[in-house]
Write an enzyme that holds these catalytic residues in place. Structure first.
Site, PDB file in Angstrom:
ATOM      1  N   SER A  52      -2.740   2.662   0.398  1.00  0.00           N
ATOM      2  CA  SER A  52      -1.638   3.143   1.221  1.00  0.00           C
ATOM      3  C   SER A  52      -2.177   3.994   2.379  1.00  0.00           C
ATOM      4  CB  SER A  52      -0.673   3.935   0.325  1.00  0.00           C
ATOM      5  OG  SER A  52       0.554   4.094   0.949  1.00  0.00           O
TER       6      SER A  52
ATOM      7  N   ASP B 138       4.544  -5.932  -3.127  1.00  0.00           N
ATOM      8  CA  ASP B 138       4.535  -4.755  -2.254  1.00  0.00           C
ATOM      9  C   ASP B 138       5.250  -5.105  -0.947  1.00  0.00           C
ATOM     10  OD1 ASP B 138       3.964  -2.596  -0.610  1.00  0.00           O
ATOM     11  OD2 ASP B 138       1.822  -2.550  -1.078  1.00  0.00           O
TER      12      ASP B 138
ATOM     13  N   HIS C 206       4.663  -1.493  -4.300  1.00  0.00           N
ATOM     14  CA  HIS C 206       3.568  -0.785  -3.645  1.00  0.00           C
ATOM     15  C   HIS C 206       2.757   0.051  -4.639  1.00  0.00           C
ATOM     16  CE1 HIS C 206       1.355   1.169  -0.485  1.00  0.00           C
ATOM     17  NE2 HIS C 206       1.866   2.349  -0.752  1.00  0.00           N
TER      18      HIS C 206
END
Lengths: 411, 210
Positions: A178, A344, A377
């Site tokens: 991320s 995701d 995610h």
């Protein structure tokens, strides 16, 4: 009322705690308790992208494993938006195990018996590194919104100072998911000769309009809370708990996926047999989100949330290189492994694939795997066997190329 | 950078892959397009110490290859070769995959662009078993090199050795080396194009375009 929640995704593993020692007003740097800190920029302040030079400032970090004699086995782990340096150790505020304790440890893919792992609380963070809740030496008050806006590149510049301080000439690997993946890309682009391998996970080379939009909702929720006090809540003895909790609740939805939410909660009711025809948390998913929000405010600073989300919004690596992402990696010697997850939708495979295309355009050494998972995610924080295997395989292959054979690391 | 640990040796290769491997100069840069589970790549990395990269359509195969320490990306020969800069590799390899691509001509042209050499192998539709099957039985041939029935085969652009030679001529591609394997997976002796097209079950070409 708090239900006994099922064990859930890593991002809320810390959040799922009802910690009591919140990062409160007058307490400075509680997150650094038991950890390591280093001051920088006293002699020469560090120039930031916004044009301001920052100094002195502190970085709080944790290390795991031992640095070998050649200092060739160091892995820098970059944490995500609401992560921190306590990736594989007990969190000092929540008492929970680290956010990557499934991945970092003896015999795990990031093996602390073989590698020296470093995780640094980002500049602008709230777990001991200098951020908006730190004291501004010029005023003796918390910085609040006087803290300069920082960027992903600023975070990485600061980390580079720490790596230099530790005497490490070249990192064996930089890895992160991320926002951590954004830092990995920035590291590889900015200091290619200082990075042997790079693993950007569930990330993007630029923050998309949709992601900026979600961040803006979170920031507006914080700033709409009257207890935010124009950012000066610490001096006022208040905390924008409600606004920050709403920001977290919104963001948390984006970390999951519809199948994951359905699997965990469906339309099941919370501690009741029928609808109340009111606005209590009738549904389990509501109770869960409220709990996530309430727990999060115990460990995270609202202004840090504003600053760090902004840093992500501003990230656009191609734009830094004349609009062409491949230019960021021209002639790169770094070995890359890009990893995405099928469910995701915050940093979808297509965004990760754009990174791969750019790396191919410079004939870089790149691997790319997409892991099948319905966890959204947050999958990168979970124990996903295929993820572990590919990560372990990539790291092992790189260690072989780097000449890091098992047992080579001296204690 | 130290070379890949050569104390671990790679498994023996299938005959056609071994012939491809023998065409690759040690220490060179190789892109194996459609690398499957990475057998050739691993062999080349360990035994020939090449800088080995792979591209593979199946995500499952990609993940398995990366878990074995190989540099492989998920990608499609038809769409993703255009990303690479010209001359990025010494060899671009496509083994037994050309016939499954949507645009074989474009794929071959991309290969000779991104590789200083291209190595292409394919099942030869001119092989006598194929000819005989069609002639005697009037059915689409099913042979060792073409094992699936017509309704299940991924092979949508089959060609003969002569067809491929003609394509190369058409594209201005130089054939540096050509050899065929018979149905016992041995290199065949007779070296005329006509006999090669008849006796070769699989063909391997090394190409270049200046």
């Amino acid at each position: 009322m708090v239900m006994d929640h099922p064990r859930t995704e890593g991002a809320d593993r810390q959040g799922a705690e009802t910690g009591t020692a919140g990062p409160q007003a007058t307490q400075q740097d509680p997150g650094a308790r038991g950890g390591l800190t280093q001051e920088f920029g006293r002699e020469t302040p560090m120039p930031l992208d916004c044009g301001i030079a920052l100094g002195p400032f502190t970085l709080a970090y944790q290390t795991y494993g031992s640095l070998n004699a050649e200092k060739s086995n160091a892995i820098l782990v970059c944490h995500a938006l609401t992560g921190d340096q306590h990736m594989a150790s007990t969190h000092p505020v929540t008492g929970k195990e680290g956010w990557w304790s499934e991945i970092v440890g003896p015999g795990l893919p990031l093996d602390t018996d073989r590698y020296f792992l470093i995780c640094v609380n980002v500049l602008g963070g709230c777990m001991g590194s200098t951020g908006p809740k730190s004291i501004n030496p010029a005023t003796g008050e918390p910085w609040a919104l006087d803290f300069p806006v920082i960027t992903i590149a600023d975070m990485v510049r600061a980390q580079k100072l720490l790596i230099d301080h530790l005497g490490i000439d070249k990192l064996f690997c930089v890895i992160g998911g991320s926002m951590g993946g954004m830092q990995v890309l920035e590291w590889a682009s900015r200091y290619p000769e200082k990075v042997f391998a790079a693993v950007p996970i569930a990330t993007a080379a630029r923050h998309t309009a949709q992601n900026i939009a979600f961040h803006e909702v979170g920031r507006q929720a914080i700033m709409a809370d009257l207890d935010w006090c124009g950012g000066r809540y610490i001096s006022e003895g208040k905390n924008p708990d409600r606004g920050l909790a709403v920001a977290r609740m919104t963001a948390h939805i984006t970390y999951l996926s519809e199948p994951a939410l359905h699997r965990k909660f469906g339309r099941r009711l919370q501690d009741r047999n029928s609808l109340t025809f009111g606005f209590e948390a009738d549904f389990q998913v509501e109770s869960y989100l409220r709990h996530q929000g309430a727990a999060f405010v115990q460990r995270f600073d609202a202004n840090s949330y504003l600053y760090i989300t902004r840093a992500m919004d501003y990230f656009d690596l191609a734009q830094e290189h004349g609009g062409k992402l491949a230019n960021a990696f021209r002639d790169t010697p770094v070995r890359f492994c890009v990893i995405s997850f099928t469910s995701d939708w915050l940093f979808p495979t297509s965004e990760n694939r754009d990174i791969v295309h750019a790396l191919n355009a410079c004939a870089a050494d790149v691997s790319f795997v997409e892991i099948e998972s319905d966890a959204g995610h947050d999958a990168f924080l979970l124990d996903e066997p295929e993820f572990r295997d590919t990560l372990a395989g990539f790291i092992a292959g790189c260690a072989e190329h780097r000449g890091l054979t098992p047992g080579a690391s001296s204690p | 950078m130290s070379p890949l640990d050569t104390t671990r040796t790679a498994k023996p290769l299938r005959a056609d892959l071994q012939l491809i491997a023998d065409m690759v100069a040690p220490g060179s840069r190789v892109l194996d397009i459609g690398c499957g589970e990475g057998a050739l790549l691993e062999y080349l990395a360990r035994e020939r110490r090449v800088i080995a990269r792979g591209m593979e359509l199946s995500q499952k195969n990609v993940n398995a290859s990366v878990a074995r320490g190989l540099s492989v990306i998920q990608g499609d020969a038809d769409t993703d070769l255009g990303d690479y800069p010209s001359g990025a590799f010494d060899y671009a390899i496509l083994s037994l995959t050309l016939q499954a691509t949507r645009d074989p001509r474009e794929v071959v042209e991309q290969m000779v662009r991104i590789g200083r050499h291209a190595i292409v192998s394919f099942p030869n539709f001119g092989h006598w078993r194929v000819r005989l099957g069609l002639l005697l039985h009037g059915r689409m041939p099913v042979t060792g090199a073409l094992p699936e029935p017509w309704y299940e085969t991924p092979n949508i652009h089959l060609c003969t050795v002569k067809d491929f030679v003609a394509l190369c001529a058409d594209c201005g591609i130089e054939i540096e080396e050509a050899l065929v394997l018979n149905d016992r997976q041995h290199r065949t002796g007779p070296n005329t194009p006509r006999l090669a097209n008849l006796l070769g079950e699989k063909a391997i070409f090394r190409l270049k375009k200046d």
